[in-house]
Write an enzyme that holds these catalytic residues in place. Structure first.
Site, PDB file in Angstrom:
ATOM      1  N   CYS A   2       0.865  -1.172   0.000  1.00 16.74           N
ATOM      2  CA  CYS A   2       0.000   0.000   0.000  1.00 16.74           C
ATOM      3  C   CYS A   2       0.907   1.228   0.000  1.00 16.74           C
ATOM      4  O   CYS A   2       1.619   1.471   0.957  1.00 16.74           O
ATOM      5  CB  CYS A   2      -0.915   0.005   1.225  1.00 16.74           C
ATOM      6  SG  CYS A   2      -2.060   1.387   1.247  1.00 16.74           S
ATOM      7  N   GLU A 105      -2.782   0.698  -6.534  1.00 17.26           N
ATOM      8  CA  GLU A 105      -1.659  -0.159  -6.897  1.00 17.26           C
ATOM      9  C   GLU A 105      -1.356   0.058  -8.375  1.00 17.26           C
ATOM     10  O   GLU A 105      -2.172   0.623  -9.100  1.00 17.26           O
ATOM     11  CB  GLU A 105      -1.968  -1.635  -6.632  1.00 17.26           C
ATOM     12  CG  GLU A 105      -1.877  -2.044  -5.177  1.00 17.26           C
ATOM     13  CD  GLU A 105      -0.473  -1.977  -4.608  1.00 17.26           C
ATOM     14  OE1 GLU A 105       0.471  -1.662  -5.378  1.00 17.26           O
ATOM     15  OE2 GLU A 105      -0.311  -2.234  -3.416  1.00 17.26           O
TER      16      GLU A 105
END
Length: 221
Positions: A2, A105
């Site tokens: 993350c 992402e």
């Protein structure tokens, strides 16, 4: 993993959700491109009642001479967190909840261009990442910082990235915060099948200066 996230829920709503006392200096929402080193609202266990306070995203170990004295530790690997000098004490005594709305992402195309994807829960409920936190410095110069715990990606997530953040269901919040006698290690696992939805978003989010709701909107691919 993350490395960027969003928070669109107001602080007072988050404080009510977690039954926490909010600090006066929490970052204002909505935020659509939260980056490492920025302040993020974090839930911690406190005597009497939980606290909701801002912390720097990027864990600063106690031995750093300055906050930038070593690598920027935005994530902590679940598989080794208890063994690492930076995180061992924190995962035993200073665990926290990191609320978010979603996160980004990246994949790459054949030309090596970074292609961003946006992830959020399929039911649009708030995300709650497992985190660990640390105090660095003394007196008025104390800096509170945190890292998000990650684990090996599920097969669904691995299409995009080989790591994913550890997310916690409401029934697990007290356990992660150490408010029960149950061990927290079993919570450090990938999200269940069907938990997330994802879609491609505009590469404008690749810039840490970009902001606004358009960053999370799906684009044609």
């Amino acid at each position: 993993m993350c490395g960027r996230m969003t928070m669109t829920h107001p602080s007072d709503a988050m404080a009510r959700l977690f039954d926490a006392v909010p600090a006066n200096d929490l970052p204002l929402a909505p935020r659509y491109n939260i980056c490492p080193t920025q302040a993020v609202g974090v839930i911690c266990a406190s005597p009497g009642r939980r606290s909701y306070r801002p912390m720097r995203w990027g864990f600063v170990p106690h031995w750093y001479k300055t906050p930038t004295d070593g690598p920027l530790l935005i994530n902590a690997r679940a598989e080794t967190i208890a063994e690492k000098p930076a995180f061992g004490a924190a995962v035993r005594a200073r665990r926290c909840l990191v609320p978010a709305t979603g996160f980004y992402e990246w994949t790459k195309d054949e030309a090596g261009n970074r292609l961003p994807w946006y992830f959020m829960p399929s039911d649009s409920a708030p995300l709650v990442f497992a985190g660990v936190w640390q105090e660095w410095g003394q007196g008025a110069a104390v800096l509170r910082s945190f890292a998000i715990v990650t684990t090996a990606a599920s097969p669904w997530m691995a299409v995009t990235h080989h790591r994913e953040p550890v997310v916690l269901a409401p029934d697990d919040w007290a356990r992660w915060l150490g408010e029960t006698d149950e061990k927290a290690a079993p919570l450090m696992r990938s999200a269940p099948e069907g938990y997330y939805q994802r879609w491609r978003v505009d590469p404008k989010v690749n810039s840490n200066r970009a902001e606004g709701p358009a960053l999370t909107q799906a684009i044609a691919v």
